[in-house]
Motif scaffolding. Sequence first.
Motif, short mmCIF file in Angstrom:
data_model
loop_
_atom_site.label_atom_id
_atom_site.label_comp_id
_atom_site.label_asym_id
_atom_site.label_seq_id
_atom_site.Cartn_x
_atom_site.Cartn_y
_atom_site.Cartn_z
N ALA A 1 0.83 -1.20 0.00
CA ALA A 1 0.00 0.00 0.00
C ALA A 1 0.87 1.25 0.00
CB ALA A 1 -0.91 0.00 1.23
N GLY A 2 0.32 2.34 -0.49
CA GLY A 2 0.93 3.65 -0.35
C GLY A 2 0.12 4.49 0.61
N GLN A 3 0.79 5.17 1.53
CA GLN A 3 0.12 6.10 2.46
C GLN A 3 1.01 7.31 2.70
OE1 GLN A 3 -3.41 5.22 4.51
NE2 GLN A 3 -3.08 5.17 2.31
N GLY A 4 0.43 8.34 3.28
CA GLY A 4 1.13 9.61 3.40
C GLY A 4 2.09 9.66 4.58
N LEU A 5 3.08 10.52 4.44
CA LEU A 5 4.04 10.78 5.52
C LEU A 5 3.30 11.36 6.72
CD1 LEU A 5 6.71 12.50 3.27
CD2 LEU A 5 7.06 10.32 4.47
N GLY A 6 3.51 10.77 7.89
CA GLY A 6 2.91 11.30 9.11
C GLY A 6 1.45 10.96 9.31
N TRP A 7 0.87 10.15 8.43
CA TRP A 7 -0.54 9.78 8.60
C TRP A 7 -0.66 8.68 9.65
CZ3 TRP A 7 -2.86 9.05 3.00
CH2 TRP A 7 -2.77 10.26 2.30
N ILE A 8 -1.66 8.79 10.50
CA ILE A 8 -1.90 7.72 11.47
C ILE A 8 -2.35 6.45 10.77
CG2 ILE A 8 -4.33 8.27 11.97
CD1 ILE A 8 -1.57 7.24 14.50
N ASP A 9 -2.96 6.58 9.58
CA ASP A 9 -3.39 5.40 8.82
C ASP A 9 -2.21 4.49 8.49
OD1 ASP A 9 -6.28 6.42 8.09
OD2 ASP A 9 -4.89 8.06 7.68
N THR A 10 -1.03 5.09 8.23
CA THR A 10 0.17 4.31 7.97
C THR A 10 0.48 3.39 9.14
OG1 THR A 10 1.04 6.14 6.64
CG2 THR A 10 2.63 4.49 7.39
N GLU A 11 0.39 3.94 10.36
CA GLU A 11 0.70 3.16 11.56
C GLU A 11 -0.36 2.10 11.82
OE1 GLU A 11 3.65 3.62 12.68
OE2 GLU A 11 3.83 5.26 11.26
N ILE A 12 -1.63 2.44 11.59
CA ILE A 12 -2.71 1.47 11.78
C ILE A 12 -2.49 0.26 10.88
CG2 ILE A 12 -5.20 1.07 11.42
CD1 ILE A 12 -5.59 4.07 12.22
N MET A 13 -2.14 0.53 9.62
CA MET A 13 -1.97 -0.55 8.65
C MET A 13 -0.72 -1.37 8.94
SD MET A 13 -3.19 1.44 5.20
CE MET A 13 -2.81 0.05 4.14
N ARG A 14 0.36 -0.70 9.30
CA ARG A 14 1.59 -1.46 9.63
C ARG A 14 1.39 -2.31 10.89
NH1 ARG A 14 5.99 3.33 8.22
NH2 ARG A 14 6.37 2.66 6.07
N ARG A 15 0.68 -1.78 11.85
CA ARG A 15 0.41 -2.53 13.09
C ARG A 15 -0.38 -3.81 12.78
NH1 ARG A 15 0.31 -0.14 18.30
NH2 ARG A 15 -0.15 -1.75 19.83
N ALA A 16 -1.19 -3.76 11.72
CA ALA A 16 -1.99 -4.93 11.31
C ALA A 16 -1.17 -5.90 10.45
CB ALA A 16 -3.22 -4.47 10.55
N GLY A 17 0.09 -5.56 10.17
CA GLY A 17 0.95 -6.45 9.40
C GLY A 17 0.97 -6.20 7.91
N LEU A 18 0.38 -5.07 7.48
CA LEU A 18 0.36 -4.77 6.05
C LEU A 18 1.65 -4.05 5.63
CD1 LEU A 18 -3.34 -3.55 5.79
CD2 LEU A 18 -2.41 -5.69 4.90
N ASN A 19 2.03 -4.24 4.38
CA ASN A 19 3.21 -3.57 3.83
C ASN A 19 2.80 -2.19 3.33
OD1 ASN A 19 5.14 -5.75 4.04
ND2 ASN A 19 3.90 -6.79 2.48
N VAL A 20 3.50 -1.16 3.81
CA VAL A 20 3.14 0.21 3.47
C VAL A 20 4.40 0.99 3.08
CG1 VAL A 20 1.99 2.33 4.24
CG2 VAL A 20 1.29 0.12 5.19
N GLN A 21 4.33 1.66 1.95
CA GLN A 21 5.35 2.64 1.57
C GLN A 21 4.77 4.02 1.75
OE1 GLN A 21 7.43 2.52 -2.17
NE2 GLN A 21 7.63 0.29 -2.13
N THR A 22 5.60 4.96 2.22
CA THR A 22 5.11 6.31 2.45
C THR A 22 5.74 7.30 1.47
OG1 THR A 22 6.82 6.70 4.11
CG2 THR A 22 4.67 5.97 4.90
N SER A 23 4.98 8.33 1.18
CA SER A 23 5.47 9.43 0.35
C SER A 23 4.56 10.62 0.59
CB SER A 23 5.48 9.05 -1.13
OG SER A 23 6.17 10.03 -1.88
#
Length: 274
Positions: free
Chosen positions: A126-148
């Motif tokens: 997944a792609g998510q934004g820098l500093g977004w709490i959604d990034t942390e929610i998704m990573r905590r669930a074990g999903l792969n996330v790239q930020t930009s």
Amino acid sequence: MALNARAAQPKHFDIVYPQIQPGGDVHAAFALAVLDLAMKAANADYTVRQAKVVMERGRALAELVNGDTIDLHWTSMDDQAERGLNVVHIPIHRGLIGYRVFIIRKDRQPDFDRINSLDDLKALTAGQGLGWIDTEIMRRAGLNVQTSTYETLFTMTQGGRVDYFPRGVIEAFAELDARKHVVPDLVVENRLLLLYRSDFLFYVARGQKELAATIEQGFTAAYRDGSYMKLFNSHPYIQNPLRQANLAGRKIIGLDNPYLSEADRRIPGEYWMH
């Protein structure tokens, strides 16, 4: 007499909010309509304008704490971000920011047709934004996330550098419509819904306790008198994507949101969509 007359006049609030991206912000209209509803319900005198400076979420929150350039920002509920600020704990969009649909390349739909569980989704990025709490929610669930940065995420998805870009259901369609000439191969994926408890709240600058109290008083009153639900049920920013998204027909993949503050967890059920 003159002093008494001046004292009787309501306080004027001059509200400045940040520019999230250059040019038009398709998301601002509903939040500003809710703000207007709340200020009018509180009988408050106010003006509102957008800052000239573009700010990512992290900078906007820092400015609310330490600066004097902005007074108000609406962004995701987040325990850490809420500290030190005056926060109105009423979700602006009834939780729809946590109803996440995926922006994908249209030729990738067959890949998502095979996704039926959180474990299946872990194979994609997944792609998510820098500093977004959604990034942390998704990573905590074990999903792969790239930020930009926000704008870059659309071109990353278009170019295949990430597989999907989760957005709130009310965000995705308007964003693609605004960029159809820039990223013409992107669409909203048609069968999955990532779901967690989240929405935007009004964050008010550290020194603006009276403004926060006024917004909260008015927002509560607008719920009680039915005017908020009238706005929610008629505003195109909410209703157009709900018609397009077919939420009832989507496969739900639920995630926990461990980053809610205690005040977020106490928000009454009447303020959420169910």
